[in-house]
Enzyme design. Sequence first.
Site, PDB file in Angstrom:
ATOM      1  N   GLY A  20       9.164  10.753   2.442  1.00 61.51           N
ATOM      2  CA  GLY A  20       8.339  10.934   3.863  1.00 61.51           C
ATOM      3  C   GLY A  20       7.808  12.263   4.330  1.00 61.51           C
ATOM      4  CB  SER A  21       6.900  15.040   1.865  1.00 55.54           C
ATOM      5  OG  SER A  21       6.123  14.797   0.983  1.00 55.54           O
ATOM      6  CG  ASN A  22       1.858  12.533   2.414  1.00 56.54           C
ATOM      7  OD1 ASN A  22       0.874  13.392   2.625  1.00 56.54           O
ATOM      8  ND2 ASN A  22       2.366  12.320   1.195  1.00 56.54           N
ATOM      9  CG  MET A  95       6.889   2.719  -2.811  1.00 60.29           C
ATOM     10  SD  MET A  95       5.615   3.602  -4.022  1.00 60.29           S
ATOM     11  CE  MET A  95       5.934   3.100  -5.270  1.00 60.29           C
ATOM     12  CG  LEU A  98       0.312  -3.751   3.929  1.00 61.33           C
ATOM     13  CD1 LEU A  98      -0.547  -2.567   4.869  1.00 61.33           C
ATOM     14  CD2 LEU A  98       1.469  -4.339   4.692  1.00 61.33           C
ATOM     15  CG  ASN A 112      -2.634   4.316   0.579  1.00 63.56           C
ATOM     16  OD1 ASN A 112      -1.515   4.832   0.883  1.00 63.56           O
ATOM     17  ND2 ASN A 112      -2.775   4.161  -0.578  1.00 63.56           N
ATOM     18  CG  HIS A 114      -3.545   6.609  -4.913  1.00 65.20           C
ATOM     19  ND1 HIS A 114      -2.699   5.615  -5.276  1.00 65.20           N
ATOM     20  CD2 HIS A 114      -4.301   6.924  -6.173  1.00 65.20           C
ATOM     21  CE1 HIS A 114      -2.823   5.469  -6.567  1.00 65.20           C
ATOM     22  NE2 HIS A 114      -3.727   6.161  -7.224  1.00 65.20           N
ATOM     23  CG  ASP A 150      -4.292   2.429  -5.023  1.00 60.02           C
ATOM     24  OD1 ASP A 150      -3.860   2.636  -3.677  1.00 60.02           O
ATOM     25  OD2 ASP A 150      -3.530   2.514  -5.935  1.00 60.02           O
ATOM     26  CD  GLU A 179       0.089  13.216  -2.177  1.00 57.63           C
ATOM     27  OE1 GLU A 179       0.724  12.513  -1.165  1.00 57.63           O
ATOM     28  OE2 GLU A 179       0.224  13.160  -3.283  1.00 57.63           O
TER      29      GLU A 179
HETATM   30  C1  GRF Z   1       2.622  10.533  -2.261  1.00 64.24           C
HETATM   31  O1  GRF Z   1       2.192  11.166  -3.546  1.00 64.24           O
HETATM   32  C2  GRF Z   1       1.629   9.716  -1.962  1.00 64.24           C
HETATM   33  O2  GRF Z   1       0.339   9.997  -2.394  1.00 64.24           O
HETATM   34  C3  GRF Z   1       2.132   8.444  -2.743  1.00 64.24           C
HETATM   35  O3  GRF Z   1       3.576   8.725  -2.745  1.00 64.24           O
HETATM   36  C4  GRF Z   1       4.035   9.715  -2.580  1.00 64.24           C
HETATM   37  C5  GRF Z   1       4.988   9.765  -1.243  1.00 64.24           C
HETATM   38  O4  GRF Z   1       5.446  11.094  -0.977  1.00 64.24           O
HETATM   39  N1  GRF Z   1       1.665   7.231  -2.296  1.00 64.24           N
HETATM   40  P1  GRF Z   1       6.266  11.330   0.424  1.00 64.24           P
HETATM   41  O5  GRF Z   1       7.191  10.002   0.580  1.00 64.24           O
HETATM   42  O6  GRF Z   1       4.950  11.247   1.555  1.00 64.24           O
HETATM   43  O7  GRF Z   1       6.999  12.518   0.339  1.00 64.24           O
END
Ligand code: GRF
Length: 193
Positions: A20-22, A95, A98, A112, A114, A150, A179
């Site tokens: 969940g860093s994003n 992961m 959908l 999304n 990627h 994708d 990202e």
């Molecule tokens: C990221 O590299 C994203 O691009 C991919 O999965 C990873 C998720 O990282 N789809 P996080 O859970 O957001 O840290």
Amino acid sequence: MVKLTGYKKVKTAVFISGTGSNLKSLIKFSKTRKAPISIDLIISSNLKAKGLKFGRINKIKKKVFSFKEKHKIENQILSVLKENGIKMICLAGFMKILSRNFIAKFRGKILNIHPSLLPKYKGLNTHQRALNNNDKYSGCTVHFVNSRLDSGKIILQKKVKISKNETKDSLTKKVLVQEHKLYPKAILKAFNL
Ligand code: GRF
């Protein structure tokens, strides 16, 4: 382009499965004045997703779905999204794939991120594949989600140089830093801001 209606931020759900860093970076962004979105719901496909803690910390509603019976679960998610007035979805390390039917209900409203320079390396294990091919660059892409994996319209990409002694782990970290910057920028672009 996603349209802004009035001055209210667009209620958004972030779908996660892991760290969940994003999600964390999107929450931070959503709290800024310029952000066109608010994050009102976190959907996780994994009860143990570390990212769920950002829901706790930021007092954002969380829901976990097991995805064992995809069709049934997607309908439950659609109900939860409706109940919470969600108008946009950001996939962030989610992961699960959908269904066409689900995507059609949010056409043009699902984004999304990627970890590759699409259309290169759709699917999993992108960094290792870039290293195996001796690529000079890797990177990340934010795109609209359509029913092909994708493959939706690209909103923004960021290139990252692969250094000589790059490993899968070092490249993952380097791309992740980008990202976190790219997703907010892509959201602004998707709203034409
Ligand atoms: C990221 O590299 C994203 O691009 C991919 O999965 C990873 C998720 O990282 N789809 P996080 O859970 O957001 O840290």
